[in-house]
Design an enzyme around this catalytic site. Structure first.
Site, mmCIF file in Angstrom:
data_model
loop_
_atom_site.group_PDB
_atom_site.id
_atom_site.type_symbol
_atom_site.label_atom_id
_atom_site.label_comp_id
_atom_site.label_asym_id
_atom_site.label_seq_id
_atom_site.Cartn_x
_atom_site.Cartn_y
_atom_site.Cartn_z
ATOM 1 N N GLN A 107 6.100 1.157 5.697
ATOM 2 C CA GLN A 107 5.369 0.669 4.612
ATOM 3 C C GLN A 107 3.968 0.364 4.962
ATOM 4 O O GLN A 107 3.463 -0.365 6.069
ATOM 5 C CB GLN A 107 5.690 -1.030 4.271
ATOM 6 C CG GLN A 107 5.203 -1.535 3.078
ATOM 7 C CD GLN A 107 5.639 -2.741 2.683
ATOM 8 O OE1 GLN A 107 5.261 -3.713 3.314
ATOM 9 N NE2 GLN A 107 6.253 -2.837 1.415
ATOM 10 N N HIS A 174 2.237 -0.292 0.048
ATOM 11 C CA HIS A 174 2.747 -1.742 -0.474
ATOM 12 C C HIS A 174 1.660 -2.305 -1.562
ATOM 13 O O HIS A 174 0.261 -2.429 -1.083
ATOM 14 C CB HIS A 174 2.424 -2.598 0.579
ATOM 15 C CG HIS A 174 3.015 -4.108 0.371
ATOM 16 N ND1 HIS A 174 3.240 -4.563 -0.983
ATOM 17 C CD2 HIS A 174 3.645 -4.970 1.290
ATOM 18 C CE1 HIS A 174 3.784 -5.787 -0.501
ATOM 19 N NE2 HIS A 174 4.128 -6.104 0.629
ATOM 20 N N HIS A 177 2.675 -8.167 -4.702
ATOM 21 C CA HIS A 177 2.850 -9.788 -4.002
ATOM 22 C C HIS A 177 1.553 -10.164 -3.612
ATOM 23 O O HIS A 177 1.390 -10.934 -2.918
ATOM 24 C CB HIS A 177 3.794 -9.553 -2.600
ATOM 25 C CG HIS A 177 4.999 -9.036 -2.641
ATOM 26 N ND1 HIS A 177 5.813 -8.459 -1.798
ATOM 27 C CD2 HIS A 177 5.831 -8.868 -3.911
ATOM 28 C CE1 HIS A 177 7.038 -8.069 -2.263
ATOM 29 N NE2 HIS A 177 7.104 -8.277 -3.538
ATOM 30 N N TYR A 179 -1.177 -8.800 -2.368
ATOM 31 C CA TYR A 179 -1.838 -8.103 -1.208
ATOM 32 C C TYR A 179 -3.032 -7.168 -1.927
ATOM 33 O O TYR A 179 -3.333 -7.005 -3.150
ATOM 34 C CB TYR A 179 -1.187 -7.193 -0.457
ATOM 35 C CG TYR A 179 -0.177 -8.594 0.240
ATOM 36 C CD1 TYR A 179 -0.598 -9.638 1.132
ATOM 37 C CD2 TYR A 179 1.078 -8.472 0.118
ATOM 38 C CE1 TYR A 179 0.260 -10.427 1.543
ATOM 39 C CE2 TYR A 179 2.162 -9.221 0.779
ATOM 40 C CZ TYR A 179 1.654 -10.442 1.308
ATOM 41 O OH TYR A 179 2.445 -11.543 2.060
ATOM 42 N N ARG A 227 5.512 0.447 -4.104
ATOM 43 C CA ARG A 227 5.793 -0.950 -4.259
ATOM 44 C C ARG A 227 4.978 -1.661 -5.235
ATOM 45 O O ARG A 227 3.922 -1.850 -4.794
ATOM 46 C CB ARG A 227 6.283 -1.676 -3.172
ATOM 47 C CG ARG A 227 7.346 -2.855 -3.522
ATOM 48 C CD ARG A 227 7.701 -3.664 -2.055
ATOM 49 N NE ARG A 227 8.923 -3.994 -2.205
ATOM 50 C CZ ARG A 227 9.545 -5.139 -1.595
ATOM 51 N NH1 ARG A 227 8.789 -5.714 -0.698
ATOM 52 N NH2 ARG A 227 10.689 -5.491 -1.695
ATOM 53 N N GLY A 337 17.290 -6.978 1.840
ATOM 54 C CA GLY A 337 16.443 -7.481 2.539
ATOM 55 C C GLY A 337 17.219 -8.512 3.597
ATOM 56 O O GLY A 337 17.620 -8.207 4.620
ATOM 57 N N ARG A 338 17.065 -9.913 3.449
ATOM 58 C CA ARG A 338 17.510 -10.960 4.199
ATOM 59 C C ARG A 338 18.947 -10.787 4.643
ATOM 60 O O ARG A 338 19.424 -11.146 5.640
ATOM 61 C CB ARG A 338 17.383 -12.115 3.722
ATOM 62 C CG ARG A 338 15.767 -12.581 3.685
ATOM 63 C CD ARG A 338 15.569 -13.937 3.094
ATOM 64 N NE ARG A 338 15.888 -14.282 1.551
ATOM 65 C CZ ARG A 338 16.178 -15.297 1.278
ATOM 66 N NH1 ARG A 338 16.094 -16.505 1.747
ATOM 67 N NH2 ARG A 338 16.619 -15.263 -0.136
#
Length: 370
Positions: A107, A174, A177, A179, A227, A337-338
């Protein structure tokens, strides 16, 4: 075997496009881990990704990696994607993942104005953004000049070139979010009046130029994933678009610029994006662009992403709902993800219907690479 094991047959069917072939539909979502001292991924990072690939994660998207710009990230332990030592480290990550049959993409990342002033590894480098505004709309720095914008775009293109050279199977940009790329998209952080600001379509220009530069660098057949999200870090109700029509205006320039797959970041994959339709963001994006999409958001968790509330609906039912949407063709790939931080063998255990054996994610899991 658990009697409550979810039926997830579609997750384990192959995925094929002219640019990319995967053994199943499971993607490891990018998650910053902060285990790369001086920006260099070491043997532990390679083993971390390898372990997921050998446990039926078909595509790994690495944690965010910094382009060659002094203010790209805000910690010396976040991996970078430039310089011989870091790129050699990434080449070993690629080798290990390929050795066990997985595919992997880096990424490519710049945090922009989300970088606090005075952050390591380059204390003297100030945060950069379209208008010098942080994600709260407060002025921190001067807007980027057009010359500086072009330099940043070329840094993205160089990262794409290097990704292909060291053997990655594609790249993810990316653009989510809050950024850097997303700061150009969002009206709160982009108040420019030149060609990089204006209405929704005009605000896509920076992202479009990044995609085009990367496409020119890697050629027509190398996969580019993009993304994006509505929500921003600490602004979970933020929205770039309010309607499917606006989403179409937003996506069309990016799609035409050369994006192959859209990674549609939501906090809960089961939530509809717009009233009057059950489609989530990935579903709408596929419907609009006709291109493959990745869905993401609390997959495999008992608790909702960034929430302390336990869902009333069981995890197994959510996974069956996910499988049904996948079977209906609403989206093509599923990022986890997690749950994959909590258990490297999550996908294998799910495939073998050994869900009772899955180790549930715990915040302690973030303290080490396992």
């Amino acid at each position: 075997m658990s009697v409550n094991s979810p039926k997830t047959s579609e997750l384990f069917t192959p995925f094929h496009t002219p640019q990319l072939e995967l053994s199943n539909r499971i993607v490891m979502a990018p998650m910053t881990r902060n285990f790369s001292p001086n920006g260099v991924p070491g043997a532990d990072v390679a083993t971390y990704y390898r372990r997921r690939a050998e446990n039926e994660v078909a595509l790994i998207i690495t944690e965010g990696t910094a382009i060659n710009h002094p203010a790209a990230v805000s910690s010396p332990d976040i991996p970078v994607f430039h310089g011989e030592e870091a790129l050699n480290g990434w080449a070993e990550v690629v080798r290990q993942v390929h050795e066990v049959g997985g595919k992997i993409m880096p990424q490519i990342w710049h945090v922009g104005m989300a970088r606090p002033v005075g952050s390591l590894p380059n204390v003297e480098a100030g945060p950069i953004g379209p208008s010098g505004l942080d994600i709260n709309g407060e002025k921190v720095n001067e807007p980027l000049t057009t010359e500086e914008i072009q330099e940043v775009i070329q840094a993205y293109a160089q990262a794409a070139t290097d990704a292909k050279r060291v053997g990655f199977d594609g790249i993810e940009l990316h653009g989510a979010h809050g950024y850097l790329i997303d700061q150009f998209f969002w009206s709160q952080t982009n108040q420019r009046t030149d060609e990089y600001g204006g209405d929704l379509v005009a605000r896509t220009r920076f992202g479009v130029e990044v995609v085009k530069a990367c496409r020119a660098a890697v050629g027509p057949d190398y996969p580019i994933v993009f993304r994006f999200s509505q929500w921003k870090m600490n602004h979970y109700d933020a929205r770039l678009v309010e309607t499917a029509e606006e989403l179409t205006q937003f996506l069309q320039p990016l799609s035409e610029a050369g994006v192959d797959i859209f990674h549609c970041s939501t906090r809960r994959f089961w939530e509809p994006e717009f009233e009057g339709s059950d489609l989530n963001l990935a579903g709408w994006t596929k419907k609009i662009t006709g291109k493959p999409t990745i869905t993401v958001g609390s997959v495999g968790l008992n608790q909702v992403f960034l929430s302390n509330k336990t869902e009333d609906v069981s995890e197994s039912i959510r996974l069956e709902e996910l499988d049904a949407k996948l079977n209906a063709g609403e989206f093509d790939l599923v990022a986890v993800g997690r749950a994959l931080i909590g258990d490297a063998a999550w996908a294998t255990k799910l495939h073998e219907q050994r869900t009772d054996d899955i180790k549930t994610f715990d915040q302690e899991d973030l303290k080490s690479l396992r």
